[in-house]
Write a protein that holds these residues in place. Sequence first.
Motif, mmCIF file in Angstrom:
data_model
loop_
_atom_site.group_PDB
_atom_site.id
_atom_site.type_symbol
_atom_site.label_atom_id
_atom_site.label_comp_id
_atom_site.label_asym_id
_atom_site.label_seq_id
_atom_site.Cartn_x
_atom_site.Cartn_y
_atom_site.Cartn_z
ATOM 1 N N THR A 127 38.142 46.495 47.204
ATOM 2 C CA THR A 127 37.387 46.932 45.873
ATOM 3 C C THR A 127 37.205 48.449 45.734
ATOM 4 O O THR A 127 36.861 49.027 46.747
ATOM 5 C CB THR A 127 36.104 46.249 45.544
ATOM 6 N N ASP A 157 28.255 47.647 41.992
ATOM 7 C CA ASP A 157 28.814 46.946 43.009
ATOM 8 C C ASP A 157 29.626 47.988 44.231
ATOM 9 O O ASP A 157 29.633 48.245 45.017
ATOM 10 C CB ASP A 157 29.875 46.006 42.919
ATOM 11 N N GLU A 173 34.930 48.863 49.465
ATOM 12 C CA GLU A 173 34.805 47.753 50.144
ATOM 13 C C GLU A 173 35.936 47.062 50.621
ATOM 14 O O GLU A 173 36.971 46.763 49.867
ATOM 15 C CB GLU A 173 33.734 46.758 49.587
ATOM 16 N N TYR A 175 37.180 43.503 51.973
ATOM 17 C CA TYR A 175 36.972 41.930 52.006
ATOM 18 C C TYR A 175 38.049 40.910 53.006
ATOM 19 O O TYR A 175 39.335 41.522 52.847
ATOM 20 C CB TYR A 175 36.927 41.396 50.551
ATOM 21 N N PRO A 188 37.561 39.177 45.521
ATOM 22 C CA PRO A 188 36.042 39.463 45.512
ATOM 23 C C PRO A 188 35.433 39.374 43.918
ATOM 24 O O PRO A 188 34.299 39.256 43.817
ATOM 25 C CB PRO A 188 35.684 40.609 46.379
ATOM 26 N N ASP A 191 34.990 35.588 43.346
ATOM 27 C CA ASP A 191 34.375 34.600 44.307
ATOM 28 C C ASP A 191 33.885 35.500 45.626
ATOM 29 O O ASP A 191 34.731 35.637 46.547
ATOM 30 C CB ASP A 191 35.149 33.566 44.902
ATOM 31 N N ASP A 192 32.554 35.782 45.625
ATOM 32 C CA ASP A 192 32.211 36.728 47.078
ATOM 33 C C ASP A 192 31.727 35.739 48.158
ATOM 34 O O ASP A 192 31.391 36.018 49.118
ATOM 35 C CB ASP A 192 31.184 37.868 46.665
ATOM 36 N N ASN A 193 31.937 34.401 47.929
ATOM 37 C CA ASN A 193 31.693 33.617 49.084
ATOM 38 C C ASN A 193 33.099 33.202 50.028
ATOM 39 O O ASN A 193 33.102 33.295 51.140
ATOM 40 C CB ASN A 193 31.234 32.219 48.670
ATOM 41 N N THR A 196 34.720 37.473 51.884
ATOM 42 C CA THR A 196 33.407 38.145 52.330
ATOM 43 C C THR A 196 33.610 39.471 52.604
ATOM 44 O O THR A 196 34.726 40.194 53.418
ATOM 45 C CB THR A 196 33.288 37.194 53.753
ATOM 46 N N GLU A 197 32.653 40.249 52.371
ATOM 47 C CA GLU A 197 32.904 41.731 52.599
ATOM 48 C C GLU A 197 32.663 41.959 54.109
ATOM 49 O O GLU A 197 31.624 41.448 54.679
ATOM 50 C CB GLU A 197 31.594 42.426 51.672
#
Length: 885
Positions: A127, A157, A173, A175, A188, A191-193, A196-197
């Motif tokens: 991102t 963010d 970032e 991910y 991301p 869905d940031d689950n 994962t960053e």
Amino acid sequence: MQTAEISRRYIDYFAERGHTVVPSASLVTDDPTLLFTVAGMVPFVPYLTGVVPAPFPRAVDVQKCIRTNDIEEVGKTARHGTFFQMLGNWSFGDYFKEGAIEYAWELLTKSEADGGLGFAERDLWVTVYETDDEAAALWQKIAGLPADRIQRMGKSDNYWHTGQPGPGGPCSEIYFDRGPKYGQEGGPAVDDNRFTEIWNLVFMQELINNVTSKVDFDVVGPLPKKNIDTGMGLERVAFIKQGVENMYETDQVRPVLDRASELSGRRYGADHGDDVRMRIIADHIRSSLMLMSDGVTPSNEGRGYILRRLLRRSIRAMRLLGVEGPTFTDLFAASRDAMKSAYPEVEHDYSRISQLALGEEETFLRTLAGGTTILDLAVSKTKESGKSELAGDTAFLLHDTYGFPIELTLEMAEEAGIAVDRGAFDTLMSEQRARAKADAKSKKKVLADLSVYGEYRAKGETVFTGYTDLQTDSSVLGILVDGVPAQKAVAGQTAEVILAETSLYAESGGQAPDQGKIVGDGYELEVLDVQKPVKGLISHTVKVTRGEVGVGVPATTLVDEDYRRGATQAHSGTHIVHAALREVLGPNAHQSGSFNKAGYLRLDYGWNQALSPETRSEIEEISNNAIRQNLEVVTRELPLDEAKALGAMALFGEKYGDVVRVVDIGGPWSRELCAGTHVSTSAEIGMINIVGESSVGASNRRVESLVGIEAFRQFAAERALVQELTQNLKTRPDQLVDRIGELVQNLKTAEKKIASYEQKALSDRVPALAAKAVRSGDVLVVAESVGPLGSGDELRSLATSVRGQLGDAASVVALAAEVGGKPIAIVATSAAARDTGANAGALAKRMAGVLGGGGGGKPDLAQGGGNDVAAIPAALEAVRAELGH
């Protein structure tokens, strides 16, 4: 890939590319706005903001961090943990966006065989800030990422700043896509689950102002130097590389989880609620271990409170798993073994750490037992009142005052068949948090904006000459009035003065600042305080007592010689008492904090029981023998590693540079790292007089001592007291203890006799009072004033005796007396009278209302009181009238 191996590869990669390897700073930060090091960038803030010139152009580190803002989420998600490690690479005016992106992408995607981390390019997304076209283009150029795997996001963010005026900039970032099992497609932004960053690259390029929130601020212009602040979450990368579900199952955390499972007999993976509890335990035990290794001890405030909360949440979680006995011996040993390869200090210092942990566990298990008793009583009262819900304020009292977790209250109330008013409890908790936030915010506002010191620090470090000189000629580099730079300060004003050199000691290492003056042509400044607002800079808070001082004028610092002498005596005395404690109690009696000023020292040390009078005397004698031996005090400057190799003790919470000052008293007997001022020989201390020894926590004690002339004055005052006592009691000093003991015994005997006479006098009054009983309806009533008495107990005894004199008859005895200038009423009822409806509690409350106060009690015996003695007859009449109906 093991966690330690990931860390090693990261450090090696950047070290090979010209980055200075910087060791992790302590979890205890010297940033006054923070309790802990909450992010990898915290130790570098002075360099990133330009307040302190960076000592290297680029750096790499693995920074220990503690963050408890999301403590309630621990165990519930894959990524929330209180202790974590941040891998960081830093550029201070060196490389920028292109270099940072190249380094990150190469390390992540290079094969494991070639020293990289071996991530597949297809699994990585990035991102960028919504307007950062440059970063988006660089990702396409360097990584070859397609445009749909580069997502643009807003300020909340992808823009970084400290929350204060100063540097800021967009961030990018990286991910990792965990796959469709973990959520929906779309990157991301969706869905940031699932995504994962793992790495954040901050491009610090702008100066911002008027900051009111994360997204509301003004960009003033470009920074003079562009910096790179990147951070990769070690735990997040570890759970991905190890193929486990979350950070709690990685090699540094899982052993504690497994031990909790064994101790409880609950299988991990069988029940979601139990799984969350085991993950909480694994996280909190590790965090507690690391905090204690950095010198934090459990307490009721600040950092110690956070540690205590972590420990108690662990105990609570074990209890909810069905284990009510002690478990820390097993859990902490498991965490030590998992962490010692990365942090050897947790093994070297484990004896002290485990002593602290076990002491806290023992204390809280007792607290839980006491809280259970209080809760049982509250549950009984709730049921007696016909209610089915425990009051929220009762649950909050248990939580806030007794440390009783709400989860246990809910569980135990449910077992008893009642609910808890959780809404009221949550409201009270929210109000408490709001007060805490407001308090923290107000404290933060009091602190000056540290960027104001940048221009002064850029001119170099303040030279401290006070080790050898009490007077130093210097010049005024800057003046601050109300935190704002000024050209001058005039008589009557309070200001901060920055000098090029100073002989005045700034508060640090537990030593209070020097007292003294700063003088120059036509002005004189009284020194009120001396501090180090930023590393390497000394600031003097002064009151202008004469004339006017301006920037650039010559200045001479003058240390108060008597005060400095007392301060050096106290600081050297602290080292001697510390050495004596360790000689008597052993190495676990390690200093955990201190404060010393002229004539006084205070030393906190790890220990879990009070010193006996004999032990205290032994420590005092060893200390004074060391003074009498006139031991040489030697100070040396050595590299930190060399100093530690010589056995010099580094005290917890202190910050040390690459070169440190070592203070020896009697050679290795007392050898500590210390930047304070000291005497030349131990005899100069004069005398140590330990005047106090107390508890400051479950596993921490405190010694207080007077030093030098103040110690002598205390002894002289005690000698004068002994002389006065011997004269008044007409005895010799060596017979004084026996003589006072004899007098005390005689006094006790006399008091017993007086009490016996008073009891007989009361007993003699019983028949006459019983004879005044008057029938009122179905009961006999005695309602009388008995005049002045010595205590409420006497009145209670009299009332119950009169009731007894009346036998089985239905009787009500209401007596009033004056005790200590205020009216007291006692009402006693017989069983037969209660059968007719007479209630002592209601009658006492009625009397108290007339007396101008309050009262109540049980149906058989109750008490009331007030402020109006003259109302006693009316109160008695009110009882007669009540019973007459």
